[in-house]
Design an enzyme around this catalytic site. Structure first.
Site, short mmCIF file in Angstrom:
data_model
loop_
_atom_site.label_atom_id
_atom_site.label_comp_id
_atom_site.label_asym_id
_atom_site.label_seq_id
_atom_site.Cartn_x
_atom_site.Cartn_y
_atom_site.Cartn_z
N TYR A 84 -4.59 17.03 -9.77
CA TYR A 84 -4.00 16.00 -10.34
C TYR A 84 -2.79 16.24 -10.97
O TYR A 84 -1.57 15.63 -11.03
CB TYR A 84 -5.00 15.15 -11.27
CG TYR A 84 -4.11 14.11 -12.25
CD1 TYR A 84 -3.90 12.86 -11.67
CD2 TYR A 84 -3.70 14.18 -13.46
CE1 TYR A 84 -3.25 11.92 -12.48
CE2 TYR A 84 -2.96 13.52 -14.28
CZ TYR A 84 -2.92 12.25 -13.55
OH TYR A 84 -2.27 11.12 -14.45
N ASP A 119 0.92 -1.16 0.28
CA ASP A 119 -0.16 0.02 0.14
C ASP A 119 0.93 1.11 -0.01
O ASP A 119 1.64 1.36 0.91
CB ASP A 119 -0.92 -0.04 1.20
CG ASP A 119 -1.89 1.07 1.49
OD1 ASP A 119 -1.77 2.00 0.47
OD2 ASP A 119 -2.58 1.22 2.17
N LYS A 154 1.41 15.42 -10.39
CA LYS A 154 2.46 14.84 -11.46
C LYS A 154 3.54 15.83 -11.60
O LYS A 154 4.55 15.57 -11.81
CB LYS A 154 1.80 14.56 -12.70
CG LYS A 154 0.78 13.45 -12.44
CD LYS A 154 1.40 11.93 -12.26
CE LYS A 154 0.47 10.95 -12.04
NZ LYS A 154 1.07 9.47 -11.67
N SER A 199 2.90 11.58 -16.26
CA SER A 199 1.88 11.91 -17.29
C SER A 199 2.32 13.23 -17.89
O SER A 199 3.16 14.05 -17.36
CB SER A 199 0.68 12.05 -16.30
OG SER A 199 -0.41 12.66 -17.26
#
Length: 286
Positions: A151, A59, A155, A138
């Site tokens: 998000y 995890d 990144k 990304s």
């Protein structure tokens, strides 16, 4: 000596493809996931490919879980050659709509998860004088996008972390750090974004509704090359895992190259900037 590879987030999608392709390439592969009950995609893929995977719980939000998985691999093989930090979450909401808990969760999984895993493997790689960390980033780590600011921030943090490590731990200790930057992967983005939106209260009838509806409408499998299959992206990850001098950053498709070109045109693989930072801040390294 057989090399070992640890991949996180291997219960579905890209993580499954990386695990299978790594095993096919001859790596002793450890496919990890938070919940070992979620193997419905991994087990059939491994069986179909005729490969054997080592499957461990990990995890990325729990340092003890990360440390235990790494300790198990070291106990089994004595070394970890490649970490593919793939576990991550998407998030599409305007800042005004995002709760503080939402923001902490995205940053914890996408950024702190990478840090925890890297922190666990780095001493072993440094002592061995070899190893590489591949972070699945990304194009959102290069280009801010509508309703993805949280998000993208996570990144962007991944990109800065990898660049920073590459500026000293890379050249000083014989290690490599790379951020791999896909565009979209299959139809997972729209489906996962909608699922997350629904779980956090659904689309809201506010000033942002027309904009987010327009945004989501452009993400429904367009035909301009934005989406790749997990196998296609995994092939790029594996190329990075096996080449002699991997880049600091690499896109995975023509679309991702085009989309981020204004950010990357002067230094597409990040190696020029890496060399300049090393020279400027460390006076070069012999």
């Amino acid at each position: 000596m057989t090399k070992t590879l640890l991949v996180t987030g291997a219960s579905s999608g890209l993580g499954v493809s990386v695990a299978v392709q790594a095993a096919l390439a001859g790596f002793e592969t450890y496919a990890t996931m938070r919940n070992l009950d979620k193997r419905d995609a991994l087990d059939p893929a491994a069986k179909a490919a005729g490969v054997t995977l080592n499957i461990l719980p990990l995890d990325v939000e729990d340092s003890a879980s990360v440390d235990a998985a790494v300790a198990q691999i070291i106990a089994d093989h004595g070394h970890i050659d490649v970490l593919v930090a793939n576990a991550g979450v998407g998030f599409a909401r305007a800042t005004e709509q995002a709760t503080e808990d939402d923001i902490k969760w995205v940053m914890d999984v996408n950024f702190m998860g990478l840090v925890r895993c890297t922190k666990a493997v780095l001493p072993h790689m440094r002592e061995a004088g070899t190893g590489r960390v591949i972070a699945v980033s990304s194009v959102g780590g290069l280009v801010g996008q509508p309703f993805n600011e949280i998000y993208c921030a996570s990144k962007f943090a991944v990109e800065g972390y990898i660049e920073g490590l590459a500026s000293y731990a890379g050249p000083a200790f014989g290690l490599h750090f790379t951020a791999v930057e896909p565009g979209g992967i299959s139809s997972e983005f729209a489906a996962s974004a909608m699922k997350q939106i629904e779980q956090s209260g659904g689309l809201r009838d506010d000033a942002y509704l027309p904009l987010i509806q327009k945004y989501l409408g452009t993400r429904q499998e367009p035909t301009d090359g934005i989406y790749q299959t997990p196998d296609e992206v995994a092939a790029v990850v594996m190329r990075c895992a096996t080449q002699d001098n991997p880049p600091v950053r690499m896109r995975t498709s023509d679309w991702s190259e085009k989309f981020s070109r204004l950010k990357t045109i002067g230094d597409p693989d990040g190696k020029k900037l890496q060399a300049e930072v090393v020279e400027t801040m460390l006076g070069g390294l012999d």
